[in-house]
Design a protein around this motif. Sequence first.
Motif, short mmCIF file in Angstrom:
data_model
loop_
_atom_site.label_atom_id
_atom_site.label_comp_id
_atom_site.label_asym_id
_atom_site.label_seq_id
_atom_site.Cartn_x
_atom_site.Cartn_y
_atom_site.Cartn_z
N GLU A 21 37.08 38.57 37.78
CA GLU A 21 37.59 39.93 37.78
C GLU A 21 36.86 40.80 36.77
OE1 GLU A 21 39.43 40.79 40.09
OE2 GLU A 21 40.09 38.84 40.82
N MET A 22 36.35 40.19 35.69
CA MET A 22 35.70 40.97 34.66
C MET A 22 34.26 41.34 34.99
SD MET A 22 37.91 41.78 32.62
CE MET A 22 36.67 42.78 31.82
N VAL A 23 33.62 40.58 35.84
CA VAL A 23 32.22 40.87 36.17
C VAL A 23 32.07 42.26 36.80
CG1 VAL A 23 30.25 40.17 37.58
CG2 VAL A 23 31.55 38.45 36.32
N PRO A 24 32.81 42.60 37.88
CA PRO A 24 32.66 43.96 38.42
C PRO A 24 33.16 45.03 37.48
CG PRO A 24 34.45 42.78 39.53
CD PRO A 24 33.72 41.77 38.69
N ILE A 25 34.17 44.75 36.66
CA ILE A 25 34.70 45.78 35.75
C ILE A 25 33.68 46.11 34.67
CG2 ILE A 25 36.44 46.21 33.98
CD1 ILE A 25 38.45 44.84 35.77
N VAL A 26 33.03 45.10 34.11
CA VAL A 26 31.98 45.35 33.12
C VAL A 26 30.82 46.11 33.75
CG1 VAL A 26 30.27 44.25 31.63
CG2 VAL A 26 32.62 43.42 31.65
N ALA A 27 30.46 45.76 34.98
CA ALA A 27 29.39 46.47 35.68
C ALA A 27 29.77 47.94 35.90
CB ALA A 27 29.10 45.79 37.01
N PHE B 241 43.80 48.65 34.91
CA PHE B 241 44.10 48.78 36.34
C PHE B 241 43.46 47.65 37.14
CE2 PHE B 241 45.29 53.26 35.60
CZ PHE B 241 46.41 53.33 36.40
N GLY B 242 42.22 47.33 36.83
CA GLY B 242 41.50 46.33 37.62
C GLY B 242 42.05 44.93 37.47
N THR B 243 42.39 44.53 36.24
CA THR B 243 42.82 43.15 36.02
C THR B 243 44.30 42.94 36.29
OG1 THR B 243 43.12 43.65 33.65
CG2 THR B 243 41.01 42.70 34.35
N SER B 244 45.11 44.00 36.17
CA SER B 244 46.55 43.82 36.38
C SER B 244 46.91 43.61 37.85
CB SER B 244 47.32 45.03 35.84
OG SER B 244 47.02 46.20 36.56
#
Length: 273
Positions: free
Chosen positions: A130-136, A91-94
Amino acid sequence: MSAATLTPGTTDRPSARALPRRSFLRDTRIVLVRELRPVARDPFSLLFGLVQPLVFLGLFGPLLAGSAGGALGGDVWLWFVPAVLAMTTLFGTSVTGSNLQLDLSSGVHERMLVTPLSRPAQLVGRALKEMVPIVAQSTVVLLVMLPFGLRPDPLGAALTLLQLAVLGIGVGSLSYALALAVRKQEWMFWVVQQTVLFPVMLLSGMLLPLENGPAWMRAVSAVNPLRYVVDSGRASFAGDLASSTVAWGWVAALATAVLGLVVGVRAMVRSAD
């Protein structure tokens, strides 16, 4: 008073040797830091992103435990939490292309293109952002679920987050490429994104096991990269790190990342023409 003279073969422009050499990693870091600054100034956006995965875990998790717990053959949380983390990544990256649409409409994208920053670095820096907040957010989800009985293999959980980061770079790059492709029809971005997102998610076995589904559904899911990433996360959480399931998950994540970067870089370079 003597007149200035130019010797043959010289020019008043600076020589190529005088120009600083560009570094891909340096350019990527510059773009990444630039893109992360708004996130650092608005930490509440990270908290808002936690609502969806926690709602799924709080409402769908108990229903899954009651209705399909026996069919899962083990701990429901070890089966469901990796799927929710993959869902959060998807959802976050798309939707990251929507951020690029804002830059396109405001002229920021065109101004970035005329800078010395390399086009691939601009894409990779945005995708990494985009991956920094998703990994957090995924890390917070894991910590929240620990008091509720989640006991993942620590190394397996860390490798799952890394694998999802690789997958997210590919999905985010494809999202940017889509935004550039439909830049003159912005509404088309959401049509394509929603049309692709939900079938890919449901056919990954993310919410319910597909083993008892119809044959056509199992056949289509066999070519869905997300299915292998979800299965890999479940195996990693269970500590089965040496299984072929984990290996195929990495193959799917890396293939998605390579495809996304190739398509995204080509779209970024063409947007400068």
